[in-house]
Design an enzyme around this catalytic site. Structure first.
Site, PDB file in Angstrom:
ATOM      1  N   ARG A   1       0.849  -1.188   0.000  1.00 36.99           N
ATOM      2  CA  ARG A   1       0.000   0.000   0.000  1.00 36.99           C
ATOM      3  C   ARG A   1       0.885   1.238   0.000  1.00 36.99           C
ATOM      4  O   ARG A   1       1.911   1.281   0.681  1.00 36.99           O
ATOM      5  CB  ARG A   1      -0.925   0.021   1.233  1.00 36.99           C
ATOM      6  CG  ARG A   1      -2.038  -1.021   1.183  1.00 36.99           C
ATOM      7  CD  ARG A   1      -3.061  -0.698   0.090  1.00 36.99           C
ATOM      8  NE  ARG A   1      -4.116  -1.695   0.005  1.00 36.99           N
ATOM      9  CZ  ARG A   1      -4.106  -2.735  -0.822  1.00 36.99           C
ATOM     10  NH1 ARG A   1      -3.064  -2.915  -1.616  1.00 36.99           N
ATOM     11  NH2 ARG A   1      -5.107  -3.576  -0.848  1.00 36.99           N
TER      12      ARG A   1
ATOM     13  N   GLU B   1      -4.467   7.143  -4.975  1.00 38.03           N
ATOM     14  CA  GLU B   1      -4.828   6.310  -6.114  1.00 38.03           C
ATOM     15  C   GLU B   1      -6.309   6.450  -6.424  1.00 38.03           C
ATOM     16  O   GLU B   1      -7.131   6.378  -5.514  1.00 38.03           O
ATOM     17  CB  GLU B   1      -4.503   4.836  -5.816  1.00 38.03           C
ATOM     18  CG  GLU B   1      -3.014   4.537  -5.699  1.00 38.03           C
ATOM     19  CD  GLU B   1      -2.729   3.040  -5.635  1.00 38.03           C
ATOM     20  OE1 GLU B   1      -3.623   2.240  -5.992  1.00 38.03           O
ATOM     21  OE2 GLU B   1      -1.626   2.677  -5.222  1.00 38.03           O
TER      22      GLU B   1
ATOM     23  N   HIS C   1      -0.475   0.171 -10.460  1.00 35.50           N
ATOM     24  CA  HIS C   1      -1.133  -0.830  -9.613  1.00 35.50           C
ATOM     25  C   HIS C   1      -1.604  -2.024 -10.456  1.00 35.50           C
ATOM     26  O   HIS C   1      -2.780  -2.412 -10.441  1.00 35.50           O
ATOM     27  CB  HIS C   1      -2.313  -0.212  -8.866  1.00 35.50           C
ATOM     28  CG  HIS C   1      -2.627  -0.948  -7.595  1.00 35.50           C
ATOM     29  ND1 HIS C   1      -3.112  -0.337  -6.465  1.00 35.50           N
ATOM     30  CD2 HIS C   1      -2.512  -2.256  -7.267  1.00 35.50           C
ATOM     31  CE1 HIS C   1      -3.299  -1.224  -5.504  1.00 35.50           C
ATOM     32  NE2 HIS C   1      -2.930  -2.406  -5.967  1.00 35.50           N
TER      33      HIS C   1
END
Length: 323
Positions: free
Chosen positions: A241, A270, A289
């Protein structure tokens, strides 16, 4: 029965439709984007179950308006955008899914190490300039580096994913050390992993792969102090994360050449806007990601989410309950 999908990531929901329609004849399946306020008012309030992408925000104000919901199944490991406490007060279960993409993340980490070790970005970027200067072969090479099998990978967080990364790295002959407060020395030793302290993992590693949970306690866990312990040739790899790494400290460490660089598949914000400083630093490589993505991981992700949802709708305890 109404199943509400909140997502902007995927192109189709054929798997969901096939499974849900077979399980619940006549089921109504509706989809909304993350800007779902109008849909919440029109139909979302009466959803029996919700399938939500990790980026979907479901705060207390939304949960309080749900009249029939029995469960919220998140497509992924992160559930920090769901008010799980508010959900529990309304007897709404929330599930996430961890470990479904461990193999994919391990592949990403190994690819990142090879990318750095073999200088792929540098050599591809300078090849034309080198050719024009008469440099080819050894003349164009950077200072030699050790083979990966003679380097050390430090894993911060030896859970399911961290263990998979360790196994993949060990297959290449890489020495693996790890830091994890919740895994004892004997367990690590049985895995062929050396347990080390927080300070030592940064001091000794040539590559550090981060696999920490995205809980508030881990916010900026990897800060300027931690980065200051690293070798000036070492690289940080983060697929967990974005919040667990201080981006300001990382930018400073790379710009000042205190560390070699970083490869990140996650960011604090994000999706980003594109003007974030972390995206514009030489030797910090950011991917959007995607480390978890494969045909196999998508299937596992959807299968697990649907299994969790079905159990919640049936009043059974799902295996991935988080509240």
């Amino acid at each position: 029965m109404l199943i509400w999908i909140i997502d902007e990531e995927w192109k189709d929901y054929d798997v969901e439709k096939e499974v849900l329609e077979a399980k619940y004849p006549g089921v109504e399946i509706r989809r909304s984007t993350y800007d779902y306020e109008k849909d919440l008012k029109e139909f979302g309030y009466r959803a029996d179950g919700i399938l939500a992408q990790v980026y979907a925000s479901i705060p207390k104000s939304t949960i309080d308006r749900l009249e029939n919901c029995k469960g919220i199944a998140v497509y992924g490991g992160g559930y920090d955008r769901i008010d799980v406490a508010a959900a529990r007060t309304k007897n709404i279960s929330v599930t996430n899914i961890s470990g479904y993409c461990a193999e994919d993340l391990a592949d990403y980490v190994v690819a990142a190490m090879y990318f750095v070790n073999k200088g792929l970005a540098f050599y591809s970027r300078t090849v034309v300039e080198d050719v024009k200067a008469g440099k080819w072969g050894a003349m164009a090479a950077l200072s030699p580096v050790h083979r990966l099998e003679n380097q050390t990978l430090g894993i911060v967080g030896l859970g399911v994913i961290g263990k998979t990364v360790a196994k993949r790295a060990q297959a290449l002959g890489i020495h693996v050390i790890a830091f994890d407060d919740f895994v004892d020395k004997k367990t690590m030793s049985n895995l062929g992993v050396e347990k080390v302290s927080w300070e030592d993992i940064f001091k000794r590693s040539d590559y550090i792969s981060v696999h920490l949970k995205g809980c508030d306690e881990n916010t900026d866990k990897i800060d300027a102090a931690a980065l200051s312990y690293m070798k000036d040739t070492a690289w940080l790899i983060n697929t967990s994360r974005g919040k667990v790494v201080s981006e300001d400290a990382l930018i400073d460490a790379v710009k000042s050449k205190k560390i070699g660089g970083a490869i990140l598949d996650v960011m604090k914000t994000e999706p980003p806007a594109g003007d974030e400083p972390i995206l514009h630093v030489p030797n910090i490589y950011v991917t959007p990601h995607v480390s978890y993505i494969s045909i196999e991981s998508f299937k596992a992700l959807k299968d697990r989410a649907l299994e969790n949802l079905e159990n919640m709708l049936a009043g059974k305890r799902p295996r991935d309950l988080v509240n």
